[in-house]
Design a protein around this motif. Structure first.
Motif, mmCIF file in Angstrom:
data_model
loop_
_atom_site.group_PDB
_atom_site.id
_atom_site.type_symbol
_atom_site.label_atom_id
_atom_site.label_comp_id
_atom_site.label_asym_id
_atom_site.label_seq_id
_atom_site.Cartn_x
_atom_site.Cartn_y
_atom_site.Cartn_z
ATOM 1 N N TRP A 76 0.993 -1.406 -0.075
ATOM 2 C CA TRP A 76 0.173 -0.084 0.041
ATOM 3 C C TRP A 76 0.938 1.131 -0.007
ATOM 4 N N SER A 77 0.117 2.305 -0.552
ATOM 5 C CA SER A 77 1.368 3.388 -0.777
ATOM 6 C C SER A 77 1.304 4.414 0.642
ATOM 7 N N ARG A 78 2.325 4.545 1.162
ATOM 8 C CA ARG A 78 2.336 5.430 2.384
ATOM 9 C C ARG A 78 2.352 6.875 1.902
ATOM 10 N N ARG A 79 2.526 7.065 0.773
ATOM 11 C CA ARG A 79 2.392 8.490 0.318
ATOM 12 C C ARG A 79 1.016 8.953 -0.027
ATOM 13 N N ARG A 80 0.383 7.753 -0.642
ATOM 14 C CA ARG A 80 -0.918 8.233 -0.910
ATOM 15 C C ARG A 80 -1.952 8.445 0.568
ATOM 16 N N VAL A 81 -1.796 7.720 1.543
ATOM 17 C CA VAL A 81 -2.268 7.803 2.661
ATOM 18 C C VAL A 81 -1.964 9.098 3.389
ATOM 19 N N ALA A 82 -0.530 9.509 3.387
ATOM 20 C CA ALA A 82 -0.256 10.832 3.712
ATOM 21 C C ALA A 82 -0.824 12.107 2.893
ATOM 22 N N ARG A 83 -0.966 11.853 1.780
ATOM 23 C CA ARG A 83 -1.778 13.072 0.860
ATOM 24 C C ARG A 83 -3.164 13.050 1.277
ATOM 25 N N CYS A 84 -3.942 11.804 1.558
ATOM 26 C CA CYS A 84 -5.220 11.904 2.007
ATOM 27 C C CYS A 84 -5.338 12.472 3.265
ATOM 28 N N LEU A 85 -4.471 12.144 4.328
ATOM 29 C CA LEU A 85 -4.511 12.772 5.701
ATOM 30 C C LEU A 85 -4.308 14.246 5.563
ATOM 31 N N PHE A 86 -3.343 14.671 4.710
ATOM 32 C CA PHE A 86 -3.012 15.981 4.561
ATOM 33 C C PHE A 86 -4.249 16.802 4.232
ATOM 34 N N HIS A 87 -5.091 16.379 3.444
ATOM 35 C CA HIS A 87 -6.108 17.232 2.791
ATOM 36 C C HIS A 87 -7.382 17.099 3.727
ATOM 37 N N LEU A 88 -7.475 15.997 4.522
ATOM 38 C CA LEU A 88 -8.278 16.061 5.712
ATOM 39 C C LEU A 88 -8.099 17.181 6.772
ATOM 40 N N PHE A 93 -8.907 22.265 9.642
ATOM 41 C CA PHE A 93 -8.250 23.428 10.327
ATOM 42 C C PHE A 93 -7.939 24.584 9.346
ATOM 43 N N PHE A 94 -7.605 24.522 8.235
ATOM 44 C CA PHE A 94 -7.067 25.695 7.163
ATOM 45 C C PHE A 94 -8.250 25.708 6.049
ATOM 46 N N PRO A 95 -9.518 25.913 5.948
ATOM 47 C CA PRO A 95 -10.251 25.861 4.686
ATOM 48 C C PRO A 95 -9.908 26.830 4.128
ATOM 49 N N SER A 96 -9.394 28.213 4.447
ATOM 50 C CA SER A 96 -8.816 29.263 3.568
ATOM 51 C C SER A 96 -7.777 29.898 4.335
ATOM 52 N N GLY A 97 -6.831 30.497 3.599
ATOM 53 C CA GLY A 97 -5.963 31.548 3.886
ATOM 54 C C GLY A 97 -4.708 30.389 4.025
ATOM 55 N N PRO A 98 -3.708 30.879 4.605
ATOM 56 C CA PRO A 98 -2.334 30.163 4.101
ATOM 57 C C PRO A 98 -2.170 28.835 5.021
ATOM 58 N N VAL A 99 -1.718 27.931 4.738
ATOM 59 C CA VAL A 99 -1.539 26.576 5.473
ATOM 60 C C VAL A 99 -0.040 26.637 6.166
ATOM 61 N N ILE A 100 -0.204 26.578 7.358
ATOM 62 C CA ILE A 100 1.022 26.403 8.240
ATOM 63 C C ILE A 100 1.365 25.116 8.566
ATOM 64 N N VAL A 101 2.664 24.746 8.092
ATOM 65 C CA VAL A 101 3.194 23.393 8.476
ATOM 66 C C VAL A 101 4.619 23.428 9.226
ATOM 67 N N GLY A 102 4.746 22.442 9.907
ATOM 68 C CA GLY A 102 6.238 22.551 10.688
ATOM 69 C C GLY A 102 6.970 21.372 10.057
ATOM 70 N N LEU A 103 8.223 21.643 10.360
ATOM 71 C CA LEU A 103 9.242 20.540 9.979
ATOM 72 C C LEU A 103 10.104 20.372 11.173
ATOM 73 N N ASP A 104 10.186 19.080 11.388
ATOM 74 C CA ASP A 104 11.025 18.884 12.676
ATOM 75 C C ASP A 104 11.802 17.383 12.623
ATOM 76 N N ASP A 105 12.804 16.861 13.058
ATOM 77 C CA ASP A 105 13.246 15.776 13.070
ATOM 78 C C ASP A 105 13.328 15.201 14.500
ATOM 79 N N THR A 106 13.078 13.718 14.689
ATOM 80 C CA THR A 106 12.932 13.191 16.031
ATOM 81 C C THR A 106 13.710 11.762 16.113
ATOM 82 N N LEU A 107 14.015 11.514 17.073
ATOM 83 C CA LEU A 107 15.189 10.339 17.380
ATOM 84 C C LEU A 107 14.372 8.882 18.066
ATOM 85 N N GLU A 108 14.173 8.032 17.116
ATOM 86 C CA GLU A 108 13.822 6.717 17.917
ATOM 87 C C GLU A 108 14.586 6.165 18.301
#
Length: 335
Positions: A76-88, A93-108
């Motif tokens: 199954w496509s992880r990227r396709r699932v991520a895209r669907c989740l992103f649009h939802l 939360f952002f029906p209009s205006g700019p979409v604010i995203v965060g970028l960060d790394d974490t250690l497992e």
């Protein structure tokens, strides 16, 4: 729990909530995905496959290995699932205006000879400015949406896309080119922008992503906001070239006074700003000073707007931030 609660009831309700993702899996895999999701929600400790099966009463299932295969063998496509989740998330939360995203790394934190992509990294939770602690594990890069949750009174980071950033040792052992963390950041940010071609995206990241090459690569699609070094080389734009001038045109103008030196000067005008929701501790008064410049490093440059922040209470050290966009929406986020 309600008296009429049962595993079958939870399965039916969850399948209706997760209906947008159902078409991305085969029917058998989808049923196992729902079981794992229910188990992940109910598990009190580590959210492993074994814990999910144990809490749902399926730990003695003779075909328990099929649940493990959802994550390591099922197609199954992880990227396709991520895209669907992103649009939802954007629609919610952002029906209009700019979409604010965060970028960060974490250690497992992981150990073991079979975990090939692990490396030795700085442990961010146990390290400090004067104490460096190393940890072995996998480094994941996460992209999140950053909506302001009204009832919580703060901004939440809701992840929708993760990427594994293997260690340099892993790449060299397989004779592959090692991709730095900023290379992975560029890739996931541009992927996010391709999923929303008609919306403005504002990316927020820490100082690990304050790299000129990364900012230049994404600034046409993503307005980046990140930290800026106080000793960064800032320049004015070059003067207009006179007709008939011989030689290569200049790319930078006069060098500006460093941000560290401006902290001690009386000439810059500082403006008081009241910040609400300061790390969940209410309001705080800070002073800010802003300007524009070309951030230049030999062979590289990027136009930015910088904002210096000074704590009037003196509890925090002065810091500087940069923004690669000039639209009013990005200036509002900077404030």
């Amino acid at each position: 729990m309600p008296d009429d609660w049962s595993f079958e009831t939870a399965h039916v309700k969850l399948s209706s909530w997760m209906a947008p993702f159902a078409g991305m899996f085969t029917a058998p895999t989808w049923n196992r995905v729902l079981v794992l999701l229910i188990g992940a929600v109910l598990s009190p400790g580590r959210r492993t496959v074994a814990a999910a099966l144990r809490i749902t009463g399926l730990d003695q299932d003779t075909h328990f290995t099929n649940y493990h295969r959802v994550l390591n063998r099922s197609r199954w496509s992880r990227r396709r699932v991520a895209r669907c989740l992103f649009h939802l998330l954007v629609d919610t939360f952002f029906p209009s205006g700019p979409v604010i995203v965060g970028l960060d790394d974490t250690l497992e934190r992981r150990w073991g000879a079979k975990i090939a992509a692990r490396g030795i990294y700085r442990d961010p939770t146990r390290s400090s400015h004067g104490h460096f602690v190393k940890a072995s594990g996998l480094r994941w890069l996460s992209v999140t949406v950053l909506p302001e949750i009204a009832w919580a009174g703060r901004v939440w980071a809701l992840p929708f896309l993760t990427a594994l950033a293997p260690s340099e040792r892993y790449a060299s052992s397989r004779q592959r080119r090692h991709k730095k963390l900023t290379d992975w950041g560029r890739q996931v940010l541009l992927q996010t922008a391709r999923w929303l071609p008609d919306r403005q995206i504002i990316g927020v990241a820490d100082s690990s992503y304050a790299a000129i090459d990364l900012l230049n690569a994404v600034r046409s699609r993503v307005c980046m906001i990140t930290r800026l070094r106080l000793d960064a080389r800032l320049f004015d734009p070059p003067a207009r070239r006179r007709p008939g001038t011989v030689g290569r045109p200049r790319v930078i103008g006069t060098r500006q006074v460093s941000l560290a030196e401006r902290l001690t000067q009386a000439k810059p005008r500082w403006r008081c700003v009241k910040v609400t929701g300061w790390y969940g501790r209410g309001e705080r008064i800070v002073e800010i000073m802003s300007g524009t410049a070309l951030w230049h490093h030999p062979g590289r440059l990027v136009p930015i707007r910088y904002v210096m922040v000074r704590d009037l209470a003196g509890e925090l050290r002065p810091q500087a931030f940069l923004c690669t966009g000039s639209r009013p929406d990005s200036d509002r986020v900077m404030r």
